[in-house]
Design an enzyme around this catalytic site. Sequence first.
Site, PDB file in Angstrom:
ATOM      1  N   HIS A 204       0.828  -1.216   0.000  1.00  0.00           N
ATOM      2  CA  HIS A 204       0.000   0.000   0.000  1.00  0.00           C
ATOM      3  C   HIS A 204       0.860   1.262   0.000  1.00  0.00           C
ATOM      4  O   HIS A 204       0.344   2.355  -0.231  1.00  0.00           O
ATOM      5  CB  HIS A 204      -0.987  -0.012   1.172  1.00  0.00           C
ATOM      6  CG  HIS A 204      -0.401   0.408   2.480  1.00  0.00           C
ATOM      7  ND1 HIS A 204       0.015  -0.490   3.433  1.00  0.00           N
ATOM      8  CD2 HIS A 204      -0.155   1.630   2.995  1.00  0.00           C
ATOM      9  CE1 HIS A 204       0.483   0.179   4.479  1.00  0.00           C
ATOM     10  NE2 HIS A 204       0.391   1.457   4.243  1.00  0.00           N
ATOM     11  N   ASP A 253       0.025  -7.405   1.797  1.00  0.00           N
ATOM     12  CA  ASP A 253       0.506  -6.022   1.777  1.00  0.00           C
ATOM     13  C   ASP A 253       2.037  -6.010   1.828  1.00  0.00           C
ATOM     14  O   ASP A 253       2.647  -5.704   2.851  1.00  0.00           O
ATOM     15  CB  ASP A 253      -0.094  -5.274   2.978  1.00  0.00           C
ATOM     16  CG  ASP A 253       0.149  -3.780   2.909  1.00  0.00           C
ATOM     17  OD1 ASP A 253       0.634  -3.316   1.855  1.00  0.00           O
ATOM     18  OD2 ASP A 253      -0.149  -3.090   3.899  1.00  0.00           O
ATOM     19  N   SER A 351       4.430   2.827   8.093  1.00  0.00           N
ATOM     20  CA  SER A 351       4.068   1.807   7.109  1.00  0.00           C
ATOM     21  C   SER A 351       5.249   1.382   6.265  1.00  0.00           C
ATOM     22  O   SER A 351       6.064   2.212   5.859  1.00  0.00           O
ATOM     23  CB  SER A 351       3.007   2.352   6.157  1.00  0.00           C
ATOM     24  OG  SER A 351       1.758   1.859   6.486  1.00  0.00           O
TER      25      SER A 351
END
Length: 463
Positions: A204, A253, A351
Amino acid sequence: MTGYRHTIIVYLALSCLTNVLCELNLSEDEPCITNGLNGTCVGIFRCDSAALVYLYANAGYDVVEYNLPELPDICSYKDNEPVVCCTDCGVTKDEYFRDYGVGPLGVLGKKDGSIALSKCFEYFGKLPYPCRGSANFGIKKLWKENKKCHEINYSNALAVGGRDAQRWEFPHVALLGYGDDVESAQWLCGGSVISERFILTAAHCTSTRALGNITFAALGLLKRTDPKKYWKIHKIKSIIIHPEYKAPSKYHDIALLETETEINFGKDLLPACLDINTEFKDGVEASGWGRLGHRQDLADTLQVVYLEEYNKTECAAIYQPHRHLKNGYDHEKQMCFGSHREVIDTCEGDSGGPLQTNKFKCQYSIAGVTSYGKNCGILGSAGVYTRVSYYVPWIESVVWPEETEAKRKKDNLWLDEWLVIRSDVANNGGNFGPAVAQRERPGPDRLRHHEQTADEDRERGAG
Ligand SMILES: *[C@@H]1O[C@H](CO)[C@@H](O)[C@H](O)[C@H]1NC(C)=O
Ligand SMILES: *[C@@H]1O[C@H](CO)[C@@H](O)[C@H](O)[C@H]1NC(C)=O
Ligand SMILES: *[C@@H]1O[C@H](CO)[C@@H](O)[C@H](O)[C@H]1NC(C)=O
Ligand SMILES: *[C@@H]1O[C@H](CO)[C@@H](O)[C@H](O)[C@H]1NC(C)=O
Ligand SMILES: *[C@@H]1O[C@H](CO)[C@@H](O)[C@H](O)[C@H]1NC(C)=O
Protein backbone atom coordinates in the site's frame (compact mmCIF):
# COMPACT_ATOMS: atom_id res chain seq x y z
CA MET A 1 31.59 -22.55 -10.17
CA THR A 2 35.01 -23.84 -10.93
CA GLY A 3 36.36 -20.59 -9.57
CA TYR A 4 34.63 -21.31 -6.31
CA ARG A 5 35.98 -24.79 -6.01
CA HIS A 6 39.34 -23.21 -6.49
CA THR A 7 39.00 -21.46 -3.14
CA ILE A 8 38.63 -24.73 -1.33
CA ILE A 9 41.77 -26.04 -2.90
CA VAL A 10 43.63 -22.84 -2.19
CA TYR A 11 42.88 -23.04 1.48
CA LEU A 12 43.84 -26.62 1.89
CA ALA A 13 46.76 -26.40 -0.47
CA LEU A 14 48.21 -23.60 1.64
CA SER A 15 47.92 -25.62 4.78
CA CYS A 16 49.59 -28.33 2.78
CA LEU A 17 52.68 -26.27 2.01
CA THR A 18 53.44 -25.95 5.68
CA ASN A 19 52.88 -29.61 6.22
CA VAL A 20 55.43 -32.18 5.19
CA LEU A 21 52.95 -35.03 5.15
CA CYS A 22 50.85 -33.33 2.61
CA GLU A 23 49.19 -35.44 0.02
CA LEU A 24 49.25 -39.13 0.78
CA ASN A 25 48.21 -40.15 -2.73
CA LEU A 26 45.52 -42.47 -1.47
CA SER A 27 41.99 -42.67 -2.78
CA GLU A 28 38.73 -42.65 -0.89
CA ASP A 29 38.05 -45.48 1.58
CA GLU A 30 41.69 -46.63 1.66
CA PRO A 31 43.32 -46.92 5.08
CA CYS A 32 45.85 -44.22 5.93
CA ILE A 33 48.14 -43.18 8.76
CA THR A 34 48.21 -39.63 10.10
CA ASN A 35 50.28 -38.49 13.09
CA GLY A 36 50.96 -42.15 13.77
CA LEU A 37 47.27 -42.99 14.00
CA ASN A 38 45.27 -45.25 11.73
CA GLY A 39 42.57 -43.53 9.78
CA THR A 40 40.51 -43.86 6.66
CA CYS A 41 40.61 -41.66 3.60
CA VAL A 42 37.20 -40.01 3.19
CA GLY A 43 35.79 -36.94 1.45
CA ILE A 44 36.16 -33.95 3.80
CA PHE A 45 32.43 -33.69 4.44
CA ARG A 46 32.32 -37.31 5.57
CA CYS A 47 34.80 -36.45 8.31
CA ASP A 48 32.83 -34.31 10.79
CA SER A 49 35.84 -32.90 12.63
CA ALA A 50 37.55 -31.87 9.40
CA ALA A 51 34.31 -30.49 7.95
CA LEU A 52 33.77 -28.28 11.01
CA VAL A 53 37.30 -26.91 11.03
CA TYR A 54 37.07 -26.37 7.33
CA LEU A 55 33.79 -24.43 7.64
CA TYR A 56 35.08 -22.19 10.41
CA ALA A 57 38.48 -21.66 8.84
CA ASN A 58 36.88 -20.62 5.59
CA ALA A 59 34.52 -18.32 7.46
CA GLY A 60 37.52 -16.38 8.72
CA TYR A 61 38.00 -17.90 12.16
CA ASP A 62 41.63 -18.21 13.01
CA VAL A 63 42.59 -21.80 13.66
CA VAL A 64 45.07 -20.87 16.38
CA GLU A 65 43.04 -18.14 18.07
CA TYR A 66 39.99 -20.36 18.29
CA ASN A 67 42.01 -23.38 19.24
CA LEU A 68 40.61 -25.45 16.41
CA PRO A 69 42.01 -28.92 15.74
CA GLU A 70 44.46 -29.07 12.86
CA LEU A 71 43.11 -30.14 9.55
CA PRO A 72 44.06 -33.78 8.88
CA ASP A 73 46.42 -34.88 6.16
CA ILE A 74 45.04 -34.95 2.67
CA CYS A 75 44.87 -38.30 0.90
CA SER A 76 43.97 -36.92 -2.52
CA TYR A 77 41.33 -34.85 -4.27
CA LYS A 78 38.02 -36.00 -5.58
CA ASP A 79 35.77 -33.75 -7.63
CA ASN A 80 38.04 -30.90 -6.62
CA GLU A 81 37.38 -31.50 -2.94
CA PRO A 82 39.97 -32.90 -0.56
CA VAL A 83 39.83 -36.48 0.62
CA VAL A 84 41.27 -36.46 4.14
CA CYS A 85 42.82 -39.06 6.41
CA CYS A 86 40.07 -39.15 9.01
CA THR A 87 40.51 -40.57 12.51
CA ASP A 88 36.96 -39.76 13.68
CA CYS A 89 34.94 -42.55 15.23
CA GLY A 90 31.97 -43.71 13.24
CA VAL A 91 32.83 -42.39 9.80
CA THR A 92 29.98 -43.18 7.46
CA LYS A 93 28.89 -42.17 3.98
CA ASP A 94 26.90 -39.29 5.48
CA GLU A 95 27.98 -35.76 4.74
CA TYR A 96 26.32 -34.24 7.75
CA PHE A 97 27.83 -30.75 7.56
CA ARG A 98 27.67 -30.40 3.79
CA ASP A 99 24.59 -28.18 4.08
CA TYR A 100 25.84 -26.04 6.92
CA GLY A 101 27.29 -22.56 6.97
CA VAL A 102 28.78 -20.31 9.63
CA GLY A 103 26.70 -17.28 10.50
CA PRO A 104 26.76 -14.45 13.04
CA LEU A 105 28.72 -15.12 16.23
CA GLY A 106 30.00 -18.37 14.88
CA VAL A 107 26.58 -19.92 14.88
CA LEU A 108 26.55 -22.92 12.63
CA GLY A 109 23.36 -22.96 10.62
CA LYS A 110 21.81 -25.39 8.27
CA LYS A 111 21.29 -23.82 4.92
CA ASP A 112 18.06 -25.68 4.66
CA GLY A 113 17.78 -24.72 1.06
CA SER A 114 16.85 -21.19 2.10
CA ILE A 115 18.39 -18.64 -0.19
CA ALA A 116 17.39 -15.89 2.21
CA LEU A 117 19.33 -17.53 5.04
CA SER A 118 22.38 -18.12 2.93
CA LYS A 119 22.26 -14.49 1.80
CA CYS A 120 22.02 -13.51 5.44
CA PHE A 121 25.27 -15.35 6.13
CA GLU A 122 26.81 -13.81 3.06
CA TYR A 123 25.95 -10.27 4.15
CA PHE A 124 27.14 -11.09 7.63
CA GLY A 125 30.55 -11.70 6.12
CA LYS A 126 30.53 -8.12 4.86
CA LEU A 127 29.76 -6.36 8.14
CA PRO A 128 32.33 -3.60 8.52
CA TYR A 129 32.48 -3.96 12.29
CA PRO A 130 33.78 -6.97 14.17
CA CYS A 131 31.20 -9.40 15.34
CA ARG A 132 33.20 -12.56 15.12
CA GLY A 133 35.18 -11.77 18.25
CA SER A 134 32.40 -12.86 20.52
CA ALA A 135 31.91 -16.20 18.86
CA ASN A 136 31.38 -18.83 21.46
CA PHE A 137 32.00 -22.20 19.92
CA GLY A 138 34.48 -24.98 20.47
CA ILE A 139 35.60 -27.98 18.48
CA LYS A 140 37.54 -30.64 20.35
CA LYS A 141 38.82 -34.00 19.21
CA LEU A 142 38.93 -36.44 22.12
CA TRP A 143 41.05 -39.57 21.65
CA LYS A 144 39.26 -42.76 22.71
CA GLU A 145 41.97 -45.30 23.45
CA ASN A 146 39.55 -48.24 23.59
CA LYS A 147 38.06 -47.48 20.19
CA LYS A 148 41.28 -46.08 18.70
CA CYS A 149 39.54 -43.10 17.19
CA HIS A 150 38.59 -39.48 17.90
CA GLU A 151 35.25 -38.46 19.25
CA ILE A 152 34.21 -34.94 18.39
CA ASN A 153 32.97 -32.51 20.97
CA TYR A 154 31.40 -29.56 19.22
CA SER A 155 29.73 -26.94 21.38
CA ASN A 156 28.13 -23.71 20.38
CA ALA A 157 26.37 -21.49 22.87
CA LEU A 158 24.91 -18.30 21.53
CA ALA A 159 26.84 -15.42 23.00
CA VAL A 160 24.95 -12.37 24.16
CA GLY A 161 25.86 -8.80 23.38
CA GLY A 162 27.87 -9.06 20.20
CA ARG A 163 28.72 -5.45 19.70
CA ASP A 164 28.41 -2.04 21.29
CA ALA A 165 25.47 0.07 20.28
CA GLN A 166 26.32 2.07 17.21
CA ARG A 167 25.10 5.48 16.20
CA TRP A 168 23.52 3.72 13.25
CA GLU A 169 21.54 1.20 15.14
CA PHE A 170 19.32 0.29 12.20
CA PRO A 171 21.49 0.44 9.09
CA HIS A 172 18.88 -1.28 6.91
CA VAL A 173 16.05 1.16 7.47
CA ALA A 174 14.90 3.18 4.45
CA LEU A 175 12.74 6.27 4.25
CA LEU A 176 10.66 6.30 1.07
CA GLY A 177 9.84 9.41 -0.89
CA TYR A 178 7.26 10.46 -3.46
CA GLY A 179 7.59 13.35 -5.91
CA ASP A 180 9.61 14.51 -8.87
CA ASP A 181 12.65 15.84 -7.13
CA VAL A 182 14.47 15.18 -3.92
CA GLU A 183 13.99 18.61 -2.41
CA SER A 184 10.23 18.67 -2.68
CA ALA A 185 9.65 14.95 -2.24
CA GLN A 186 7.40 13.82 0.58
CA TRP A 187 8.86 11.06 2.72
CA LEU A 188 5.95 9.08 4.00
CA CYS A 189 6.74 5.38 4.24
CA GLY A 190 9.47 3.14 5.52
CA GLY A 191 11.25 0.11 4.13
CA SER A 192 14.17 -2.22 4.70
CA VAL A 193 17.24 -2.80 2.57
CA ILE A 194 17.53 -6.53 1.97
CA SER A 195 20.08 -6.76 -0.85
CA GLU A 196 22.32 -4.60 -3.03
CA ARG A 197 19.31 -3.76 -5.18
CA PHE A 198 16.11 -4.30 -3.24
CA ILE A 199 14.09 -2.66 -0.50
CA LEU A 200 11.22 -4.43 1.18
CA THR A 201 8.10 -2.38 1.95
CA ALA A 202 4.32 -2.56 2.12
CA ALA A 203 2.31 -2.80 -1.09
CA HIS A 204 0.00 0.00 0.00
CA CYS A 205 3.05 2.26 0.24
CA THR A 206 4.05 1.93 -3.39
CA SER A 207 1.81 4.71 -4.63
CA THR A 208 -0.68 7.30 -3.47
CA ARG A 209 -3.51 8.89 -5.33
CA ALA A 210 -2.08 12.35 -4.83
CA LEU A 211 1.61 11.75 -5.41
CA GLY A 212 1.85 8.71 -7.65
CA ASN A 213 4.44 5.97 -7.35
CA ILE A 214 7.33 5.86 -4.90
CA THR A 215 10.31 7.48 -6.54
CA PHE A 216 13.12 7.62 -3.98
CA ALA A 217 14.61 5.71 -1.11
CA ALA A 218 16.79 7.53 1.41
CA LEU A 219 19.19 5.16 3.14
CA GLY A 220 21.56 5.28 6.06
CA LEU A 221 19.94 8.26 7.70
CA LEU A 222 18.97 8.84 11.27
CA LYS A 223 17.08 12.12 11.27
CA ARG A 224 14.65 13.60 8.81
CA THR A 225 16.31 16.95 9.45
CA ASP A 226 19.78 15.72 8.50
CA PRO A 227 20.78 17.86 5.48
CA LYS A 228 19.76 16.17 2.22
CA LYS A 229 23.35 16.16 1.03
CA TYR A 230 24.06 13.49 3.65
CA TRP A 231 21.16 11.36 2.59
CA LYS A 232 22.07 8.42 0.45
CA ILE A 233 19.29 8.68 -2.03
CA HIS A 234 18.55 5.99 -4.55
CA LYS A 235 16.13 6.35 -7.40
CA ILE A 236 13.56 3.57 -7.62
CA LYS A 237 13.77 1.77 -10.93
CA SER A 238 10.92 -0.66 -10.53
CA ILE A 239 8.14 -1.50 -8.13
CA ILE A 240 7.20 -5.13 -7.71
CA ILE A 241 3.95 -5.52 -5.81
CA HIS A 242 2.97 -8.96 -4.56
CA PRO A 243 0.86 -10.43 -7.37
CA GLU A 244 -2.04 -11.20 -5.04
CA TYR A 245 -2.26 -7.72 -3.52
CA LYS A 246 -5.51 -6.02 -4.54
CA ALA A 247 -5.95 -2.58 -3.00
CA PRO A 248 -7.75 -1.62 -0.89
CA SER A 249 -7.77 -5.14 0.54
CA LYS A 250 -5.28 -5.52 3.40
CA TYR A 251 -4.01 -8.95 2.40
CA HIS A 252 -0.59 -9.52 0.80
CA ASP A 253 0.51 -6.02 1.78
CA ILE A 254 4.09 -6.48 0.66
CA ALA A 255 6.21 -5.13 -2.19
CA LEU A 256 9.79 -4.84 -3.37
CA LEU A 257 11.47 -1.75 -4.75
CA GLU A 258 14.40 -2.15 -7.07
CA THR A 259 16.92 0.67 -7.00
CA GLU A 260 18.36 2.11 -10.17
CA THR A 261 21.91 1.89 -8.85
CA GLU A 262 23.57 -0.66 -6.63
CA ILE A 263 23.45 0.09 -2.91
CA ASN A 264 26.95 0.33 -1.47
CA PHE A 265 27.01 -1.11 1.99
CA GLY A 266 28.92 0.58 4.78
CA LYS A 267 28.83 1.08 8.51
CA ASP A 268 25.62 3.05 8.36
CA LEU A 269 24.03 1.12 5.54
CA LEU A 270 23.66 -2.63 5.64
CA PRO A 271 21.08 -5.12 4.52
CA ALA A 272 18.92 -7.00 7.00
CA CYS A 273 18.16 -10.69 6.87
CA LEU A 274 14.72 -12.13 6.31
CA ASP A 275 13.50 -13.85 9.44
CA ILE A 276 12.25 -17.30 8.62
CA ASN A 277 10.91 -17.99 12.09
CA THR A 278 7.19 -18.08 12.66
CA GLU A 279 7.13 -17.34 16.39
CA PHE A 280 8.57 -14.38 18.22
CA LYS A 281 8.15 -15.13 21.88
CA ASP A 282 10.94 -12.76 22.85
CA GLY A 283 9.27 -9.85 21.15
CA VAL A 284 10.52 -7.71 18.34
CA GLU A 285 11.51 -4.15 17.65
CA ALA A 286 9.73 -1.86 15.23
CA SER A 287 11.44 1.22 13.91
CA GLY A 288 10.33 4.15 11.83
CA TRP A 289 9.94 7.85 11.43
CA GLY A 290 6.17 7.79 11.78
CA ARG A 291 3.91 9.91 13.88
CA LEU A 292 4.78 10.00 17.53
CA GLY A 293 1.14 9.39 18.37
CA HIS A 294 -2.33 9.95 17.04
CA ARG A 295 -2.45 13.40 15.37
CA GLN A 296 1.08 14.16 16.49
CA ASP A 297 4.06 15.16 14.40
CA LEU A 298 6.18 12.83 12.33
CA ALA A 299 9.28 11.78 14.22
CA ASP A 300 12.54 13.46 13.31
CA THR A 301 14.86 10.84 14.74
CA LEU A 302 14.28 7.20 13.94
CA GLN A 303 12.06 5.75 16.66
CA VAL A 304 12.37 2.26 18.03
CA VAL A 305 9.76 0.43 20.04
CA TYR A 306 9.74 -2.99 21.61
CA LEU A 307 6.58 -4.94 20.83
CA GLU A 308 5.08 -8.20 22.07
CA GLU A 309 3.61 -10.86 19.88
CA TYR A 310 -0.18 -11.21 20.18
CA ASN A 311 -1.55 -14.67 19.67
CA LYS A 312 -3.90 -15.71 16.92
CA THR A 313 -7.00 -15.48 19.10
CA GLU A 314 -6.17 -11.99 20.29
CA CYS A 315 -5.36 -10.74 16.79
CA ALA A 316 -8.51 -12.25 15.35
CA ALA A 317 -10.56 -10.56 18.07
CA ILE A 318 -9.03 -7.16 17.35
CA TYR A 319 -9.20 -7.51 13.57
CA GLN A 320 -12.53 -8.99 12.64
CA PRO A 321 -13.76 -9.37 9.08
CA HIS A 322 -14.71 -6.17 7.32
CA ARG A 323 -14.80 -5.03 3.74
CA HIS A 324 -11.05 -4.60 3.37
CA LEU A 325 -10.32 -7.72 5.36
CA LYS A 326 -12.91 -10.14 4.06
CA ASN A 327 -11.83 -13.14 6.08
CA GLY A 328 -10.60 -11.22 9.08
CA TYR A 329 -7.08 -11.53 10.43
CA ASP A 330 -5.04 -14.20 8.58
CA HIS A 331 -2.49 -15.66 10.97
CA GLU A 332 -0.58 -17.48 8.25
CA LYS A 333 0.19 -14.33 6.29
CA GLN A 334 -0.14 -11.65 8.92
CA MET A 335 0.82 -11.14 12.52
CA CYS A 336 -0.04 -8.59 15.11
CA PHE A 337 2.16 -7.01 17.73
CA GLY A 338 1.62 -4.47 20.43
CA SER A 339 1.97 -4.05 24.15
CA HIS A 340 -0.35 -5.51 26.75
CA ARG A 341 0.81 -3.07 29.39
CA GLU A 342 1.96 0.15 27.77
CA VAL A 343 0.71 2.51 25.11
CA ILE A 344 3.20 1.53 22.44
CA ASP A 345 2.53 0.94 18.79
CA THR A 346 3.65 1.82 15.32
CA CYS A 347 1.75 4.72 13.84
CA GLU A 348 1.07 6.64 10.68
CA GLY A 349 4.24 7.05 8.71
CA ASP A 350 5.72 3.79 9.89
CA SER A 351 4.07 1.81 7.11
CA GLY A 352 6.34 -0.43 5.13
CA GLY A 353 8.97 -0.24 7.83
CA PRO A 354 10.45 -3.24 9.55
CA LEU A 355 9.45 -5.30 12.50
CA GLN A 356 12.78 -6.85 13.37
CA THR A 357 14.59 -9.28 15.60
CA ASN A 358 18.17 -8.98 16.69
CA LYS A 359 19.13 -12.39 17.96
CA PHE A 360 22.67 -12.14 16.68
CA LYS A 361 23.26 -8.61 17.98
CA CYS A 362 25.25 -7.77 14.90
CA GLN A 363 22.65 -8.06 12.24
CA TYR A 364 18.90 -7.65 12.13
CA SER A 365 16.30 -9.97 10.67
CA ILE A 366 13.04 -8.66 9.29
CA ALA A 367 10.07 -10.49 10.78
CA GLY A 368 7.29 -8.28 9.52
CA VAL A 369 6.37 -5.30 7.38
CA THR A 370 4.30 -2.63 9.09
CA SER A 371 0.92 -2.78 7.42
CA TYR A 372 -1.98 -1.20 9.23
CA GLY A 373 -3.67 -0.75 12.55
CA LYS A 374 -6.46 0.83 14.43
CA ASN A 375 -5.76 4.17 16.06
CA CYS A 376 -2.20 3.93 17.19
CA GLY A 377 -1.23 4.18 20.76
CA ILE A 378 -4.27 2.71 22.44
CA LEU A 379 -3.63 0.46 25.38
CA GLY A 380 -3.99 -3.22 24.62
CA SER A 381 -4.26 -2.65 20.89
CA ALA A 382 -1.91 -4.09 18.32
CA GLY A 383 -0.89 -3.31 14.78
CA VAL A 384 -0.99 -5.71 11.87
CA TYR A 385 2.21 -6.68 10.09
CA THR A 386 2.74 -8.69 6.94
CA ARG A 387 4.36 -11.97 7.98
CA VAL A 388 7.68 -12.04 6.12
CA SER A 389 8.41 -15.76 6.56
CA TYR A 390 5.35 -16.64 4.51
CA TYR A 391 6.59 -14.49 1.64
CA VAL A 392 10.25 -15.56 1.66
CA PRO A 393 9.91 -17.78 -1.43
CA TRP A 394 8.33 -14.92 -3.38
CA ILE A 395 10.96 -12.45 -2.16
CA GLU A 396 13.75 -14.87 -3.08
CA SER A 397 12.38 -15.35 -6.57
CA VAL A 398 12.38 -11.59 -7.18
CA VAL A 399 15.54 -10.54 -5.36
CA TRP A 400 17.76 -13.52 -6.10
CA PRO A 401 16.29 -14.98 -9.29
CA GLU A 402 19.47 -16.70 -10.34
CA GLU A 403 19.90 -18.39 -6.99
CA THR A 404 16.27 -19.41 -7.03
CA GLU A 405 16.79 -20.93 -10.44
CA ALA A 406 19.99 -22.61 -9.34
CA LYS A 407 18.28 -23.96 -6.25
CA ARG A 408 15.65 -25.46 -8.44
CA LYS A 409 18.41 -27.24 -10.25
CA LYS A 410 19.68 -28.47 -6.90
CA ASP A 411 22.96 -26.75 -7.38
CA ASN A 412 25.35 -26.26 -4.58
CA LEU A 413 25.81 -22.68 -5.65
CA TRP A 414 25.30 -21.20 -2.25
CA LEU A 415 28.16 -22.58 -0.23
CA ASP A 416 30.52 -21.96 -3.07
CA GLU A 417 29.50 -18.38 -3.45
CA TRP A 418 29.73 -17.82 0.23
CA LEU A 419 33.23 -19.25 0.36
CA VAL A 420 34.42 -16.94 -2.36
CA ILE A 421 32.90 -13.95 -0.65
CA ARG A 422 34.54 -14.93 2.59
CA SER A 423 37.90 -15.24 0.96
CA ASP A 424 37.42 -11.94 -0.87
CA VAL A 425 36.56 -10.23 2.38
CA ALA A 426 39.57 -11.79 4.04
CA ASN A 427 41.78 -10.66 1.19
CA ASN A 428 40.74 -7.06 0.83
CA GLY A 429 38.98 -6.25 4.05
CA GLY A 430 35.53 -5.95 2.58
CA ASN A 431 34.20 -3.74 -0.11
CA PHE A 432 32.36 -0.77 1.22
CA GLY A 433 32.33 2.21 -1.04
CA PRO A 434 30.32 5.39 -0.60
CA ALA A 435 26.76 5.37 -1.83
CA VAL A 436 25.90 7.33 -4.93
CA ALA A 437 23.07 9.80 -4.57
CA GLN A 438 20.32 9.45 -7.13
CA ARG A 439 17.09 11.19 -7.81
CA GLU A 440 13.71 10.58 -9.34
CA ARG A 441 10.02 11.20 -8.77
CA PRO A 442 8.01 11.63 -5.50
CA GLY A 443 5.03 10.29 -3.37
CA PRO A 444 2.06 9.71 -0.84
CA ASP A 445 -0.26 11.61 1.34
CA ARG A 446 -0.45 9.76 4.59
CA LEU A 447 1.62 7.37 6.51
CA ARG A 448 0.24 4.29 7.87
CA HIS A 449 -2.90 6.07 8.15
CA HIS A 450 -3.98 5.18 11.31
CA GLU A 451 -6.02 8.14 11.66
CA GLN A 452 -9.29 7.81 13.43
CA THR A 453 -12.40 6.64 11.76
CA ALA A 454 -13.92 4.43 14.25
CA ASP A 455 -14.86 1.18 12.62
CA GLU A 456 -12.29 1.26 9.88
CA ASP A 457 -8.75 0.08 10.14
CA ARG A 458 -6.23 2.28 8.48
CA GLU A 459 -2.99 1.62 6.80
CA ARG A 460 0.09 2.78 8.55
CA GLY A 461 1.49 4.82 5.73
CA ALA A 462 1.07 6.09 2.26
CA GLY A 463 -1.95 4.94 0.47
C1 LIG B 1 49.95 -41.91 -6.86
O1 LIG B 1 49.53 -43.24 -6.93
C2 LIG B 1 49.34 -43.70 -8.25
C3 LIG B 1 48.84 -45.15 -8.20
O2 LIG B 1 48.34 -45.46 -6.97
C4 LIG B 1 50.70 -43.66 -9.00
O3 LIG B 1 50.53 -44.08 -10.33
C5 LIG B 1 51.21 -42.23 -8.97
O4 LIG B 1 52.49 -42.15 -9.53
C6 LIG B 1 51.28 -41.71 -7.55
N1 LIG B 1 51.62 -40.30 -7.58
C7 LIG B 1 52.56 -39.78 -6.78
C8 LIG B 1 52.78 -38.30 -6.93
O5 LIG B 1 53.14 -40.43 -5.98
C1 LIG C 1 47.16 -49.58 12.55
O1 LIG C 1 46.62 -50.73 11.95
C2 LIG C 1 47.56 -51.79 11.75
C3 LIG C 1 46.89 -52.87 10.94
O2 LIG C 1 45.57 -53.08 11.36
C4 LIG C 1 48.05 -52.28 13.11
O3 LIG C 1 48.99 -53.26 12.95
C5 LIG C 1 48.67 -51.09 13.84
O4 LIG C 1 49.05 -51.47 15.14
C6 LIG C 1 47.71 -49.94 13.92
N1 LIG C 1 48.41 -48.79 14.47
C7 LIG C 1 47.91 -48.08 15.47
C8 LIG C 1 48.72 -46.91 15.93
O5 LIG C 1 46.84 -48.33 16.00
C1 LIG D 1 32.31 -31.00 25.53
O1 LIG D 1 32.64 -29.63 25.69
C2 LIG D 1 31.85 -28.96 26.63
C3 LIG D 1 32.21 -27.50 26.58
O2 LIG D 1 33.58 -27.32 26.44
C4 LIG D 1 32.06 -29.59 28.01
O3 LIG D 1 31.25 -28.94 28.95
C5 LIG D 1 31.70 -31.05 27.94
O4 LIG D 1 31.97 -31.67 29.16
C6 LIG D 1 32.49 -31.76 26.84
N1 LIG D 1 32.02 -33.12 26.68
C7 LIG D 1 32.84 -34.15 26.75
C8 LIG D 1 32.24 -35.48 26.53
O5 LIG D 1 34.02 -34.00 26.96
C1 LIG E 1 3.69 2.84 -11.03
O1 LIG E 1 4.25 1.56 -10.81
C2 LIG E 1 3.55 0.51 -11.45
C3 LIG E 1 4.23 -0.77 -11.09
O2 LIG E 1 3.94 -1.11 -9.79
C4 LIG E 1 3.53 0.72 -12.95
O3 LIG E 1 2.80 -0.30 -13.56
C5 LIG E 1 2.95 2.07 -13.27
O4 LIG E 1 3.05 2.33 -14.64
C6 LIG E 1 3.67 3.16 -12.49
N1 LIG E 1 2.97 4.42 -12.72
C7 LIG E 1 3.61 5.49 -13.12
C8 LIG E 1 2.77 6.71 -13.29
O5 LIG E 1 4.79 5.49 -13.34
C1 LIG F 1 -3.94 -15.79 23.85
O1 LIG F 1 -3.69 -14.76 24.76
C2 LIG F 1 -4.73 -14.57 25.69
C3 LIG F 1 -4.45 -13.33 26.50
O2 LIG F 1 -3.08 -13.24 26.83
C4 LIG F 1 -4.85 -15.82 26.56
O3 LIG F 1 -5.89 -15.68 27.49
C5 LIG F 1 -5.13 -17.01 25.66
O4 LIG F 1 -5.13 -18.20 26.41
C6 LIG F 1 -4.11 -17.11 24.56
N1 LIG F 1 -4.53 -18.13 23.62
C7 LIG F 1 -3.71 -19.06 23.16
C8 LIG F 1 -4.27 -20.02 22.17
O5 LIG F 1 -2.53 -19.12 23.52
